[in-house]
Scaffold this active site. Structure first.
Site, PDB file in Angstrom:
ATOM      1  CG  ASP A 134     -11.099 -14.100  -5.271  1.00 54.60           C
ATOM      2  OD1 ASP A 134     -11.716 -14.718  -5.569  1.00 54.60           O
ATOM      3  OD2 ASP A 134     -11.407 -12.604  -4.599  1.00 54.60           O
ATOM      4  CG  HIS A 187      -3.588 -11.521  -8.457  1.00 57.47           C
ATOM      5  ND1 HIS A 187      -4.680 -12.159  -9.154  1.00 57.47           N
ATOM      6  CD2 HIS A 187      -3.644  -9.951  -9.364  1.00 57.47           C
ATOM      7  CE1 HIS A 187      -5.650 -11.672  -9.658  1.00 57.47           C
ATOM      8  NE2 HIS A 187      -5.547 -10.418  -9.540  1.00 57.47           N
ATOM      9  CG  ASP A 244     -13.803 -14.424 -12.318  1.00 61.90           C
ATOM     10  OD1 ASP A 244     -15.420 -14.231 -11.523  1.00 61.90           O
ATOM     11  OD2 ASP A 244     -13.397 -15.109 -11.382  1.00 61.90           O
TER      12      ASP A 244
END
Length: 1492
Positions: free
Chosen positions: A519, A522, A620
């Site tokens: 999760d 980045h 999402d």
């Protein structure tokens, strides 16, 4: 996909100096072999490769590297082309490699990612990555663990084989699925009253799903943040970014509190009268808010003070220092140098101080008087005030950016009572001034923790909470108030508790789940994720890792994939704004183009795109029904399912839930599976619900396509809404074509075209795999969200038919055969009801005729590659020729035939009335043979040759007859397979006819050896004089015509093909070393027959039109006879071979073969005797008819032996009798008829060749193999006899004395000391008519070093070679003249005609351009004398030689002519006037490899 082939797949990674590939992705499967080989920049160097891939039996440690051992195949040592070190990749993960050479530890590096193998089912079978169909579940919506199977069964019954769970840990206060209050505890909500489930219970359930449902399970790991109410963070506040361990955040925290208080006051209506009411709606409100922020926040908090210096305090300290007598070394009281400031680590107001040492150095008073001290203090104060002003401006700039962020996102900032906060505040409400006191109270400040979030457009490789980032201060963070950003530091020593806590969390997860989803990947520090995943893989080696990466750059994505070993990256179909983008996404994410060529193994490892898991919707994403339409769910799902990668969805999409299932707000449970459930039941679903039935069919189809190797993809945008995706099997040539009509806009409100264009599908449609469309059951009522269950649109379902015939389709009106000839079978599909929201999938096979033809082709291709066995069919109509292996047919070909089969340039082809094929709008092919090819051209050309070549042509004709009738899209692939198979078969046979040196040699040796076939061929005319009829062993018709072309394409045919000098410079390398002894013998004997005046011709012209205008060709011929005797078994027998003399005397007319014969040894004796006697004659037919540029004096040929020195000399200033034979051609530049390089006198290489010959003859006579010990000539009326031993001695005694240029400026041996401009070298000639020419540095002395090394003192030779290396050596050749010479010019242009004497019409041909053939002699000389200099020098020389050879290897690979050129311009630049491939260039480089 797991490798199932019995042949191990191998990939080759070429290493090059300074090549850092951390942003390049290399993916490999387990079971592959990876070879590291040296690229051209590293060959010849001592290279060490290190990797952290563990040795067999060892555990992986990402910080532990080990060296790999180099392997030389079959003991090859001659070059580094094939040397490799390897890894057998058996363990999944990410592995780093680096390599160094010399003193440099690391000159290049990169990563290798090895895919995991997932296993499911009772039999533990592999689940291929491209077979994956994953469905995401919000864990909190599954209810108690007892009820999970009922809800998860929906995934099983709809064809998913992987479940992704959001975190199963205890959730934080916000109830977000990703805000965890304790990473180690299972969510207690999963335990119903009276039960206490543990991780072991979850593990047992996951294992049951794996074994019984063939379903793998993965879950998220969240490393970047924890819930604000995590108890362990209260106990260990050092785990977050607080105002003690991250004091740089203090200004941002002060601003955060001020904004929070402002929010409260705005919510109270305090600022309504100033234009900022509680609900902010208008532009006027926003404008007033800007003013309010500046006046009530920024002016009040005075953030600039956190950076500024206390001026008065600093000046007072500075004054005291000056008054105490401290002196600096500065130059003026103005202090123009940089003043050093010391930032306050605690970030207090006015905490920045001045490095007084630098201040005293910069501001030095002229004296110690009070006035001068005060002057200095004033200057110092002014500087500090200027610096403080700069800090003020900087902070004002940050404030402006923060204001823009606040105003620009005012909806998100919610300037209300609970206004958005960037930091936790776990204390009772207090005033702003009271809060400011917390800054100095560490016991409280440590609990003021920074929230996590994300930053639009930020560098994902940088941590936005670390010092240097202004994200919190500038309010650029999209903040998650329910989470605390975790602070790991550089390693476990910086925050031991956090590292231990998260490692345990990771190990629990890896123990129970097949994989993890990273999760917020980045934003997770890379070194943290690296360490955690290493811990996970220690528990589960085949860990499947997926992640979402929003870096905005494929290269940066690769950094994460490489360092973390990410298996699949999530890609979102919802990111596509149109059907075109959706189709492009499918095309980009995997698979090869339909009809791709079959790739060999091993083959180069090439960069790839990261493996993807393409989701039609993620948890999402916004709900597609809300932003597209309910009718698009099915066609978009179908497009996704056709992708050649992993695919997936999120629970709720298939049930047509008309809203996003929020990870934070959703508290209802998923529906359960019940085959008998009513469509209106909100708590249960079955195949009648939503698009579940269609999704089952699509998931099965996706898995079947991947499992059966449908690895080729084609995407066709039929119109703006219709996307057709083809998946093709390269083995069976079956295709599956899915046609989807998307509905990005609601068909009820948007006008779609009633008619759709027809489709043309190559092949025969076997069945309709499925057809489906979204329909509404009734139009009554609207959706009502159930209070307990997440229910979808009950009024919508799909009409689905599976595995039906075309005639039964409701979507297709008709299917006609649009084209049906022997080469193409295409069906035209006319649609009737392909309405928006519809999908139809066809299974397509080759038509029966094509199946038979392609099956037969594959059957015949199995002789080249066993991969073609799949789909191969027996050919019932096989011509007899095709039943014979091509290798057997080709075994009848001679090497001269192979020249015809593989090569022959346009000029050679035209001699026989043909020519090379000119591809319109492109370029002419270089060769007529298989090196370049086209279908009919290949056949017709060979059929016309007759003999064994005709049989090969018939084989091609039969194969191409099958190919011509295959579907068009398959023709390139199978044509390549036929040509490649034939080509490699020919190469194998060629090498089998060659020497052991070639057969066991490296790939470079073999490539160069092919130059022998390329250059050596037989034309339609007799290029060489006929040999003696008494020769019975190979002197027949076929062999007599074989000649060496000097170079292609300029010297390939006619009288300009065969040159004496070129033939014998190239003969040793191209014929003797390759084992073509018979052809070599015949060429030696044929030229022996042309001896006249003691010379052999340069331009042969079949002998009758020969020109005897070169002084060196005869000496190269004699050297080749010596080499033949030395290298060939019983080679001295050639001396007894009969030579049919064409010119028994100088004045003879040409004689027929057999008319005048003598043994070769007598011809050799005559050549030497005539040189000792002296040669002088005027060329036959002298004048412009044989040379339009030469002056009359140039046609006089002279050669003689100096009786004192033994040196052969000759020539004059009007001709050029050595290989440097450029004659001026420009009248404009006045160089016409002037040799650029006459090299008259004694040319150094001719002296060396002569020495080599007489030394050899002395030995031959001693061994009784040559009857003559002397040459006897008549001089001044008497006979003069000179023994070969005396001749040899004279040259030996005089060579260095007269050729070496001593370092002694007063050397008595130097007759022209004023002309010396380089010392420690060897002259290019001795006794030239222009003495300065003797002293020019050229590469010719290296030839003498190789053929007569005894002439040279070792130390002097080595020094001269070092000078040559420094001044003459280019990337692939040697400069023909010292670049320091006044007439040097390294760029050759034969077309240029201007008034430049030294350049016009290529006058500088040998005055600088870098010729390749001399580099062979230079390198051989280096090797010889390096060995004399000692082991250390020899080893370094070998490395240097290999490095140079690597450049030749690169040129061979890249050259469309597959050869080495005649020359290059300076620094290896391409020269368009050079022959593209030259015989002597290839030959001498091959000789270097032989010496190695």
């Amino acid at each position: 996909m797991v490798q199932t082939s019995t042949t191990q797949q191998a990939r080759v990674l070429f290493l090059n100096d300074m090549e850092r590939l951390e942003r390049t992705l290399f993916r490999l499967e387990q079971g592959f072999e990876l070879q590291f080989r040296l690229g051209p920049t590293l060959q010849g160097k001592t290279v060490r490769v290190h990797t952290n891939y563990p040795a067999e039996g060892q555990r992986f440690d990402r910080l532990k590297f080990r060296p790999l051992e180099w392997v030389n195949p079959a003991g090859q040592q001659e070059d580094d082309c094939d040397k490799f070190c390897k890894l057998d990749l058996l363990v999944a993960g990410s592995y780093q490699y680096y390599f160094g050479c010399g003193a440099d530890e690391k000159v290049g590096s990169g990563y290798i990612v090895v895919d995991p193998v997932l296993r499911v089912g009772e039999d533990n079978h592999a689940l291929a990555l491209d077979c994956i169909t994953v469905q995401t579940y919000l864990a909190k919506c599954l209810g108690p663990l007892d009820e999970w199977l009922g809800r998860l069964r929906v995934a099983k019954e709809t064809g998913y084989n992987m479940i992704h769970f959001t975190p199963l840990q205890k959730l934080g206060r916000s109830r977000s699925c990703y805000s965890l209050s304790d990473q180690l505890d299972l969510n207690p909500e999963f335990s119903p009253p009276g039960k206490n489930y543990t991780w072991s219970d979850v593990g047992a359930l996951v294992e049951r799903l794996r074994r019984e449902w063939d379903m793998a399970c993965i879950t998220d790991v969240v490393y970047n943040h924890t819930a604000t109410n995590s108890k362990w963070v209260r106990l260990h506040p050092e785990c977050g970014y607080n105002l003690v361990n991250s004091a740089h955040l203090k200004p941002a925290w002060v601003l955060d509190r001020a904004l929070w208080h402002l929010s409260c006051h705005v919510a109270d209506g305090t600022y309504a009268e100033r234009g900022v009411p509680p609900p902010i709606h208008t532009e006027q409100h926003v404008h007033a808010l800007r003013g309010l922020l500046w006046e009530e926040v920024f002016l009040r908090v005075r953030l600039w003070e956190f950076q500024q210096v206390n001026v008065d305090k600093a000046v007072d300290q500075f004054r005291k220092l000056l008054q105490s007598g401290v002196e600096g070394s500065g130059s003026s009281p103005e202090g123009t140098e940089q003043l050093r400031l010391v930032k306050d680590p605690q970030k207090q107001r006015f905490g920045t101080t001045v490095d007084m040492k630098s201040a005293v150095q910069l501001f030095r008073p002229h004296s110690k008087s009070p006035s001068h001290v005060q002057e200095c203090c004033n200057c110092f104060k002014k500087r500090l005030e200027d610096l403080n002003l700069e800090f003020y401006k900087e902070m004002v700039y940050h404030a402006e950016q923060a204001t823009n962020c606040i105003v620009g996102t005012v909806v998100y900032e919610r300037l209300a009572e609970d206004g958005l906060k960037y930091f936790t505040f776990p204390f009772d409400e207090m005033t702003f001034d009271q809060e400011m006191k917390l800054l100095s109270q560490e016991e409280h400040a440590c609990h003021l923790l920074a929230h996590n979030g994300w930053v639009m457009g930020d560098d994902p490789l940088k941590n936005f909470a670390e010092p240097g980032s202004q994200v919190y201060l500038r309010r650029e963070l999209v903040c998650w108030e329910d989470s605390v950003k975790l602070r790991y530091g550089a390693g476990p020593e910086d925050c031991p508790y956090l590292w231990a806590h998260m490692k345990k969390y990771t190990e629990i997860t890896a123990k129970h789940f097949a994989g993890v989803r990273l999760d917020n990947c980045h934003s997770t520090p890379l070194h943290v994720a690296e360490a955690m995943l290493a811990a996970a893989r220690a528990v589960r080696p085949n860990l499947y890792v997926i992640a979402e990466l929003f870096t905005g750059s494929e290269l940066i994505d690769n950094v994460f994939v490489n360092r973390l070993g990410i298996t699949s990256v999530v890609r979102e179909a919802m990111g596509a704004g149109s059907s075109q983008e959706e189709g492009r996404l499918v095309y980009r994410l995997g698979g090869n183009p339909v009809g791709s060529l079959v790739q060999p193994s091993p083959r180069p490892l090439v960069p790839c795109v990261v493996h993807a898991v393409l989701l039609d919707v993620t948890h999402d994403n916004q709900c597609p029904i809300e932003i597209r339409s309910v009718y698009d769910s099915l066609p978009s799902a179908a497009i996704v399912s056709m992708a050649c990668c992993a695919t997936g969805s999120t629970r709720g999409y298939d049930e047509l839930v008309p809203h996003q299932i929020s990870v934070m707000k959703e508290e209802r449970f998923y529906t359960r599976w019940n085959p008998q459930a009513s469509p209106s039941d909100p708590a249960e679903v079955n195949l009648q619900s939503g698009i579940l039935a269609a999704k089952l069919a699509l998931n099965r189809l996706h898995q079947d396509l991947a499992a059966r190797g449908f690895s080729q993809v084609y995407v066709d945008q039929v119109d703006e809404d219709i996307v057709a995706v083809t998946r093709h099997s390269p083995a069976t040539h079956q295709s599956v074509v899915a046609v989807s009509r998307t509905a990005f806009r609601d068909p009820h409100t948007h006008h779609y075209r009633h008619t759709v264009p027809p489709m043309f599908i190559p092949g025969q449609i076997e069945e309709v795999v499925l057809e489906a469309r979204t329909v509404r059951r009734s139009s009554e009522g609207s959706h009502v969200a159930d209070q307990r269950s997440i229910n979808g649109l009950a009024d919508y379902t799909v009409e689905l038919q599976e595995h039906i015939q075309l005639k039964d389709s409701h979507i297709v009106r008709q299917a006609d055969v649009a084209s049906k000839d022997r080469s193409e079978f295409v069906q035209e599909i006319v649609f009737e009801k392909l309405s928006p929201g519809s999908v139809i999938v066809f299974r397509v096979s080759l038509d029966p005729g094509s199946q038979e033809l392609v099956g037969a082709l594959r059957h015949h291709l199995t002789q080249f590659n066993p991969l073609y066995r799949a789909g191969a069919l027996g050919d019932h109509h096989t011509p007899t020729l095709l039943s014979t292996p091509l290798k057997k047919i080709m075994s009848e070909l001679t090497l001269a035939d192979m020249n015809m089969l593989l090569y022959r340039c346009d000029a050679e082809e035209r001699e026989e009335g043909g020519g090379c094929y000119n591809v319109p709008s492109w370029l002419p092919l270089k060769y007529g043979g298989l090196q370049d090819w086209l279908i009919d051209y290949v056949c017709d050309r060979l059929l016309a040759k007759g003999g064994a070549l005709e049989q090969v042509g018939l084989w091609f004709q039969a194969m191409f007859l099958h190919l011509k009738h295959a579907p068009r899209y398959l023709v390139p692939s199978y044509f390549d397979a036929i040509i490649l198979g034939a080509y490699t078969t020919a190469l194998d046979l060629i090498f089998s006819h060659m020497s052991r040196f070639v057969q066991s040699g490296s790939s470079l040796v073999k490539q160069l050896a092919l130059g022998s076939v390329q250059m050596c061929g037989a034309g339609p005319y007799e290029a060489l004089p006929l040999l003696s009829p008494r020769l019975t062993d190979g002197g027949g018709e076929g062999q007599r015509c074989v000649t060496l072309a000097a170079g292609l394409p300029h010297f390939a045919a006619g009288v300009f093909r065969c040159w004496g000098r070129d033939t014998f410079i190239a003969l040793r390398g191209l014929l003797l070393l390759t084992g073509r002894h018979l052809e070599a013998r015949n060429m030696i004997l044929a030229f022996a027959g042309t001896l006249r005046y003691g010379l052999i011709p340069n331009l042969l012209g079949q002998g009758t039109g020969a020109r005897y205008n070169c002084r060196d060709a005869v000496w190269w011929w004699l050297q080749c006879i010596q080499d033949f005797c030395t290298l060939v078994p019983r080679g001295t027998d050639i001396l007894e071979c009969p030579v049919s003399r064409m010119y028994p005397t100088n004045a003879s007319e040409p004689q027929t073969a057999g008319a005048w014969e003598q043994p070769l040894y007598e011809v050799v004796q005559e050549a030497l005797q005539r040189h000792m006697q002296g040669i002088e004659f005027l060329e036959d037919n002298a004048g412009p008819q044989i040379d339009r540029n030469m002056t009359s004096q140039g046609f006089t040929v002279e050669a003689q032996v100096d009786q004192d020195t033994g040196f052969v000399s000759g020539g004059n200033r009007y001709n050029c009798g050595t290989w440097m034979d450029k004659m001026g051609e420009s009248e404009k530049a006045r160089n016409k008829g002037v040799p650029a390089t006459p090299r008259d006198g004694s040319a150094v290489e001719i002296v060396g060749l002569c020495k080599s010959t007489v030394r050899w003859l002395v030995r031959l006579h001693q061994e009784g193999l040559f009857p003559y010990a002397t040459v006897t000539v008549r001089k001044e009326g008497r006979d003069l006899s000179v023994t070969y031993a005396d001749w040899d001695r004279k040259i030996q005694e005089h060579f260095e004395r007269l050729f070496y240029v001593s370092h002694d400026p007063d050397s008595p041996e130097e007759s022209h000391p004023q002309l010396v401009h380089k010392r420690g070298i060897y002259k290019d000639s001795y006794g030239a008519s222009s003495p300065w020419c003797d002293y020019q540095l050229r590469p010719n002395f290296t030839i003498a070093m190789v053929v007569a090394p005894e002439l040279f003192t070792v130390e002097r030779a080595w020094e001269a070679l070092q000078v040559a290396e420094k001044k003459l050596l280019g990337p692939v050749g040697l400069k023909t003249l010292d670049p320091d010479d006044m007439v040097y010019c390294g760029v050759y242009n034969n077309e240029l005609d201007n008034d430049n004497y030294n350049l016009a019409r290529g006058f500088n041909y040998h005055q600088g351009p870098e010729w390749l053939w001399p580099v062979g002699y230079f390198l051989r000389a280096k090797l010889y004398f390096a060995k004399k200099m000692g082991p250390e020098i020899y080893e370094s020389t070998v490395h240097m030689v290999k490095n140079i050879l690597s450049q030749h290897s690169v040129h061979l690979e890249r050259s469309s002519w597959k050869g080495l050129p005649e020359l290059t311009n300076e620094n290896g630049q391409y020269c368009p006037f050079s022959c593209e491939t030259q015989a002597w260039s290839i030959a001498t480089v091959l000789e270097v490899l032989y010496d190695l």
